[in-house]
Scaffold this active site. Structure first.
Site, PDB file in Angstrom:
ATOM      1  N   LYS A 195      -1.168   7.153  -9.911  1.00 34.24           N
ATOM      2  CA  LYS A 195      -2.341   7.389  -8.981  1.00 34.24           C
ATOM      3  C   LYS A 195      -3.293   8.433  -9.131  1.00 34.24           C
ATOM      4  O   LYS A 195      -2.724   9.551  -9.200  1.00 34.24           O
ATOM      5  CB  LYS A 195      -1.592   7.171  -7.552  1.00 34.24           C
ATOM      6  N   LYS A 249      -3.983   3.036 -10.203  1.00 31.92           N
ATOM      7  CA  LYS A 249      -4.542   2.920  -9.230  1.00 31.92           C
ATOM      8  C   LYS A 249      -5.520   4.194  -9.454  1.00 31.92           C
ATOM      9  O   LYS A 249      -5.199   5.113  -9.596  1.00 31.92           O
ATOM     10  CB  LYS A 249      -4.048   3.017  -7.860  1.00 31.92           C
TER      11      LYS A 249
HETATM   12  C1  PBG Z   1      -2.460   7.084   0.429  1.00 33.46           C
HETATM   13  C2  PBG Z   1      -3.374   5.935  -0.074  1.00 33.46           C
HETATM   14  C3  PBG Z   1      -4.680   5.909  -0.349  1.00 33.46           C
HETATM   15  C4  PBG Z   1      -5.055   4.859  -0.807  1.00 33.46           C
HETATM   16  C5  PBG Z   1      -3.966   4.009  -0.403  1.00 33.46           C
HETATM   17  N1  PBG Z   1      -2.930   4.661  -0.217  1.00 33.46           N
HETATM   18  C6  PBG Z   1      -5.788   7.117  -0.100  1.00 33.46           C
HETATM   19  C7  PBG Z   1      -5.821   8.406  -0.855  1.00 33.46           C
HETATM   20  O1  PBG Z   1      -4.689   8.675  -1.669  1.00 33.46           O
HETATM   21  O2  PBG Z   1      -6.251   9.194  -0.425  1.00 33.46           O
HETATM   22  C8  PBG Z   1      -6.590   4.379  -1.048  1.00 33.46           C
HETATM   23  C9  PBG Z   1      -6.982   2.899  -1.221  1.00 33.46           C
HETATM   24  C10 PBG Z   1      -8.329   2.566  -1.387  1.00 33.46           C
HETATM   25  O3  PBG Z   1      -9.122   3.679  -1.365  1.00 33.46           O
HETATM   26  O4  PBG Z   1      -8.703   1.223  -1.027  1.00 33.46           O
HETATM   27  N2  PBG Z   1      -1.855   6.695   1.606  1.00 33.46           N
END
Ligand code: PBG
Length: 324
Positions: A195, A249
């Protein structure tokens, strides 16, 4: 000399169908859904056209509608009314996601795989994914305990797959051993393994009402987008810790990461087509600059072609409606 002519195989629509290598199916898609505490009408999210913060009741109706369209999975995100320093709502048995899980399992049973994002940023008043120490950085090991409590609360409420997204070291191992110790060995883990700290999460933060305190960011725990080898290391670690599926991601700017993961691992690989990726297509389409439907299909197909088996996308309902 004869000319070699690849175009022979592109001449008719039937020929192109016959030659096509990659197909996105409704079965490949997971719909991310937001449920908010303390509202009595769904609230639209301006930066995510067509996506709403659901009430418990509208969420139940949405998931039942998605099931009728053939969608096989949803992932839930909670938006609590109260936030605190440790994100207590994430593990409260009466927290919004836990209540919604009960509703959904009663509504759709095993027909839909109900997953839960497992993090605390939606629940903390500073917006970070864990406990912030006196130096302002997120304390890895103290945060693991919050994730374990949240995982157990979600499992007790009926989550079939927990998806830790906080990027703490050791989170998968900690969650797996806690679930196993409490007789939840059947609950699977979808690890947000690679991520990245991305500029593409902006609309999501509107959706969950998160603002990171003091103009902060998540670069101390999410990955640096300049790196790809680091992603493979994160993926290997999560697999060694017991992940059942691994996720990359965001998706589109990281097709190289997806493709390498798909080649290297034998677990299902998921990709999250995130909020900013969805919002960009809508914004350009609203200006009449692109054909939004065509680009959405092109992007989802590209993610699949790169090697993702599963795609989390806000286009899930749209795609399912188009493929009835
Ligand atoms: C954190 C989380 C995020 C997203 C999914 N889980 C945000 C982040 O890391 O700031 C982002 C998903 C998206 O942008 O669609 N709980």
């Amino acid at each position: 000399m004869t000319t070699i002519r690849p175009r022979r195989l592109r001449r008719t629509a039937a020929m192109r169908e016959l030659m096509s290598e990659t197909h996105v199916r409704v079965d490949d898609l997971i719909a991310p859904l937001f449920v908010r505490e303390g509202i009595d009408q769904p609230v639209p999210i301006d930066s995510l056209p067509g996506v709403v913060q659901h009430t418990r009741e509208s969420l139940r109706a949405e998931v039942s509608g998605l099931a009728q369209l053939g969608v096989k999975s949803v992932i839930l995100f909670g938006v609590p009314s109260e936030k605190d320093a440790v994100g207590s709502g994430a593990s409260d048995p009466n927290g919004i996601v836990q209540l919604a899980l009960g509703d959904l399992r009663a509504e759709v049973g095993d027909d839909v795989v109900v997953m839960t994002d497992l993090c605390v940023d939606e629940y903390t008043d500073h917006g970070h994914c864990g406990i912030v120490d006196e130096h302002g950085s997120v304390d890895n090991d103290a945060t693991l305990d919050l994730y374990v409590q949240a995982a157990l609360a979600q499992a007790r409420a009926g989550s079939q797959v927990v998806a830790p997204s906080g990027m703490m070291d050791g989170q998968v191992a900690a969650i797996r051993s806690a679930l196993d110790a409490e007789q939840f060995s059947e609950v699977a883990i979808l690890a947000y393994a690679a991520k990245y700290a991305s500029g593409l999460y902006g609309p999501f933060r509107d959706a969950v009402d998160v603002e990171i305190a003091d103009g902060g960011d998540r670069r101390g725990y999410q990955q640096d987008y300049r790196n790809v080898r680091e992603a493979q290391r994160e993926i290997d670690l999560d697999i060694a810790e017991g992940a059942d599926m691994v996720m990359v991601k965001p998706a589109l700017a990281y097709l190289d990461v997806i493709s390498e993961a798909a080649a290297r691992v034998d677990l299902p690989v998921a990709a999250y087509h995130v909020s900013g990726e969805y919002a960009m297509i809508h914004a350009a389409a609203q200006n009449g600059w692109i054909d939004g439907d065509a680009v959405a299909l092109e992007h989802l197909t590209a993610i699949k072609r790169a090697g993702a088996n599963i795609i989390l996308t806000y286009f899930t309902r749209w795609f399912a409606e188009q493929h009835q």
